[in-house]
Design an enzyme around this catalytic site. Structure first.
Site, PDB file in Angstrom:
ATOM      1  N   THR A 195       0.814  -1.212   0.000  1.00 31.93           N
ATOM      2  CA  THR A 195       0.000   0.000   0.000  1.00 31.93           C
ATOM      3  C   THR A 195       0.850   1.264   0.000  1.00 31.93           C
ATOM      4  O   THR A 195       0.518   2.255  -0.661  1.00 31.93           O
ATOM      5  CB  THR A 195      -0.942   0.009   1.220  1.00 31.93           C
ATOM      6  OG1 THR A 195      -1.858  -1.076   1.105  1.00 31.93           O
ATOM      7  CG2 THR A 195      -1.727   1.302   1.318  1.00 31.93           C
ATOM      8  N   SER A 210       1.828  -7.381  -0.576  1.00 37.38           N
ATOM      9  CA  SER A 210       2.441  -8.257   0.426  1.00 37.38           C
ATOM     10  C   SER A 210       1.705  -9.577   0.577  1.00 37.38           C
ATOM     11  O   SER A 210       2.222 -10.522   1.182  1.00 37.38           O
ATOM     12  CB  SER A 210       2.540  -7.550   1.779  1.00 37.38           C
ATOM     13  OG  SER A 210       1.270  -7.308   2.336  1.00 37.38           O
ATOM     14  N   THR A 242       1.256  -4.045   4.458  1.00 41.64           N
ATOM     15  CA  THR A 242       0.994  -4.340   5.867  1.00 41.64           C
ATOM     16  C   THR A 242       0.387  -5.716   6.115  1.00 41.64           C
ATOM     17  O   THR A 242       0.402  -6.203   7.246  1.00 41.64           O
ATOM     18  CB  THR A 242       0.049  -3.273   6.468  1.00 41.64           C
ATOM     19  OG1 THR A 242      -1.178  -3.244   5.732  1.00 41.64           O
ATOM     20  CG2 THR A 242       0.706  -1.901   6.440  1.00 41.64           C
TER      21      THR A 242
END
Length: 333
Positions: free
Chosen positions: A14, A64, A98
């Site tokens: 992000t 991720s 994250t």
């Protein structure tokens, strides 16, 4: 006076994502716009030059959710390479999505053969979002990586002006700015406008000499996680074993118990030579030893959450299959 040298490795996520407009802060992955690489990310935050001599390090730029063992191993190799190539390097920052940030940070904390400060950061809003937290998080991470106080603390996680230990921190909210928390122990310190303040040092940090050497390992031992639920039958355990699992982690009912059927299935796995560790789905607190589970061969994860218990067990199995030795690692790392 020269500024400390800090490398920034961009892995995507992000913090490097671009939405269609400033209010596109939720479905930005569908924007079709490319994820920024490390050079573009650093160039987009010119304020970094005020706090350190920052240089960007090329790496893959992906969400991720796509990161796994091969990426972790490549990151580890890259950091080792950077330290060797730059004797004056003060620290390294990894910009990361994250979703799996805490897992990457903990893996590196267990495998980096150095006390060089390494800080992992990310963002809850994309780079193009109104009031994005990414640029300030990146500046804060660079400040911590450049700080001599960060040396020897293991890999650190810095977001929302908070400094946290890789072992302790976890993502607790899907979208809130204060998502990263260390439930049982709290933050290590804060990044304030005038200085970094460290309040404590983590005690569960393996010395570099005791960390896991996995650079030559293409494929790790398979370790799967069983999420325990009311009425759980343990059928998944047999599927994991059939897929070649050498270790299993139970995301057990707090304070660390399985349903009768799950316990029986896990017991069968232990009898077949599989190593089983009990964590908890509660989000905080230890799973503590009990006589009945201990006699059946279960190992306790202490207060490691299931996803981190999986990483430690995966690494432990590269070194030993001995139950006592693995239990000792869960008490130390």
């Amino acid at each position: 006076m020269s500024k400390p040298k800090v490398a920034v490795i961009g892995t995507g996520g992000t913090i490097a994502s671009q939405g269609l407009h400033p209010l596109d802060v939720q479905d930005y992955a569908s924007s079709g716009r490319p994820i920024l690489d490390a050079a573009a990310l650093v160039a987009g935050v010119p304020e970094l030059a005020r706090v350190a001599d920052v240089f960007a390090v090329p790496f893959t730029a992906i969400p991720s959710t796509a990161i796994g063992w091969s990426d972790w191993r490549a990151l580890l190799a890259k950091i080792v390479e950077l330290e060797a190539a730059h004797p004056d390097l003060a620290g390294v920052v990894i910009a990361h999505g994250t979703a799996t940030l805490e897992e990457t940070a903990y893996f590196l904390s267990l495998t980096l053969p150095t006390d060089l400060p390494v800080v992992v950061t990310g963002a809850q809003r994309p780079f193009t979002g109104l009031s994005s937290d990414g640029p300030m998080n990146l500046v804060a991470a660079v400040r911590v990586a450049a700080d001599p106080q960060a040396r020897g603390l293991g890999v650190l996680v810095v977001l929302n002006d908070e400094i946290q230990a890789a072992r302790e921190v976890t993502k607790t909210s899907t979208g809130r700015m204060q998502t990263f928390r260390s439930p049982d122990v709290g933050v290590l310190g804060h990044v304030d406008a005038d200085r970094n303040t460290f309040w404590r040092r983590p005690t569960r940090v393996l010395p570099p000499a005791d960390r896991f050497d996995i650079l030559g390992l293409e494929t790790p031992p398979r370790v799967d996680v069983l999420y325990s639920v009311a009425g759980g039958d343990g059928v998944a355990v047999h599927a994991f074993l059939a897929a070649g699992a050498r270790g299993l982690v139970g995301a057990a009912l707090a304070p660390g118990f399985l349903t009768p059927a799950e316990r029986a299935a896990m017991g069968e796995a232990i009898a077949q030579g599989c190593t089983v560790v009990l964590s908890s789905r509660a989000g905080s607190g230890r799973t503590f030893p009990t006589k009945r589970y201990g006699e059946e061969g279960f190992i306790n994860a202490d207060n490691l959450n299931p996803q981190k218990a999986r990483i430690l067990l995966m690494l432990a199995l590269t070194r030993t299959r001995d139950r006592a030795e693995i239990a000792a690692l869960f008490d130390a790392a």
